[in-house]
Write an enzyme that holds these catalytic residues in place. Structure first.
Site, short mmCIF file in Angstrom:
data_model
loop_
_atom_site.label_atom_id
_atom_site.label_comp_id
_atom_site.label_asym_id
_atom_site.label_seq_id
_atom_site.Cartn_x
_atom_site.Cartn_y
_atom_site.Cartn_z
N HIS A 17 10.82 -52.17 4.78
CA HIS A 17 12.18 -52.70 4.85
C HIS A 17 12.14 -54.17 5.20
O HIS A 17 11.09 -54.72 5.53
CB HIS A 17 13.03 -51.91 5.85
N CYS A 36 10.38 -60.24 10.97
CA CYS A 36 10.88 -59.03 10.32
C CYS A 36 11.91 -59.34 9.22
O CYS A 36 12.36 -58.45 8.51
CB CYS A 36 11.49 -58.09 11.35
N HIS A 42 8.30 -55.66 5.20
CA HIS A 42 7.13 -55.20 5.96
C HIS A 42 7.25 -53.70 6.11
O HIS A 42 8.31 -53.13 5.91
CB HIS A 42 7.05 -55.90 7.33
N HIS A 44 6.20 -49.73 7.98
CA HIS A 44 5.97 -48.97 9.21
C HIS A 44 5.51 -47.56 8.85
O HIS A 44 5.89 -47.02 7.82
CB HIS A 44 7.25 -48.82 10.03
N ASP A 82 10.36 -41.33 2.55
CA ASP A 82 8.91 -41.50 2.58
C ASP A 82 8.41 -42.29 1.37
O ASP A 82 8.78 -42.00 0.23
CB ASP A 82 8.22 -40.15 2.65
N HIS A 83 7.59 -43.29 1.64
CA HIS A 83 7.02 -44.17 0.62
C HIS A 83 8.10 -44.86 -0.21
O HIS A 83 7.98 -45.00 -1.42
CB HIS A 83 6.01 -43.43 -0.26
N GLU A 128 9.31 -46.38 15.65
CA GLU A 128 9.00 -47.41 14.65
C GLU A 128 7.54 -47.84 14.80
O GLU A 128 6.83 -48.06 13.83
CB GLU A 128 9.92 -48.61 14.82
#
Length: 139
Positions: A17, A36, A42, A44, A82-83, A128
């Site tokens: 994100h 950020c 970037h 997580h 996810d992904h 996070e």
């Protein structure tokens, strides 16, 4: 009155994100979100814990079937996030800054709509990082 217990299931997902608010100027976004706010985003490896609260059923000994909670989390979290690039692939974040706080609210809503008894949803906890954690309880 049967005893009340809490059950929690954990999932881990990877997503990227960019922290960027459309209501702020580019300069304000850079100042507030710092690294950020990188235009390329970037990523997580989030860990999410969902907790349900309720009476222990005297017949089956459960608050809820953990297999059902696993299915709800698959739909609300894994299939959706996810992904993925949260800002580009998840419609909710088109106009909502994808902070961990807002990720927790999004997950809460996705789980709550699937529960036969939505009042059982007690808590969504999103890690996070190992050091940055958000807890949301629907307030």
């Amino acid at each position: 009155m049967p005893p009340v217990a809490y059950i929690t299931r954990k999932e881990t997902l990877s997503a990227c994100h960019r922290l960027h608010s459309l209501t702020l100027s580019d300069e304000e976004n850079k100042r507030i979100f710092s690294k950020c706010n990188n235009p390329n985003g970037h990523g997580h490896n989030y860990t999410v814990e969902v907790t349900l609260k309720g009476p222990i059923d005297p017949d089956n000994g459960m608050v809820a079937n953990i297999s059902d909670l696993k299915k709800y989390m698959q739909v609300a979290i894994m299939d959706t996030m996810d992904h993925k690039n949260l800002d580009k692939d998840v419609a909710y974040f088109k106009d909502v800054v994808s902070t961990t706080e807002n990720v927790a609210v999004f997950i809460w809503s996705g789980i709550k709509t699937q529960l036969p008894d939505p009042s059982m949803l007690y808590e969504v906890k999103v890690y996070e990082t190992d050091k940055n954690i958000v807890i949301y309880r629907g307030e």
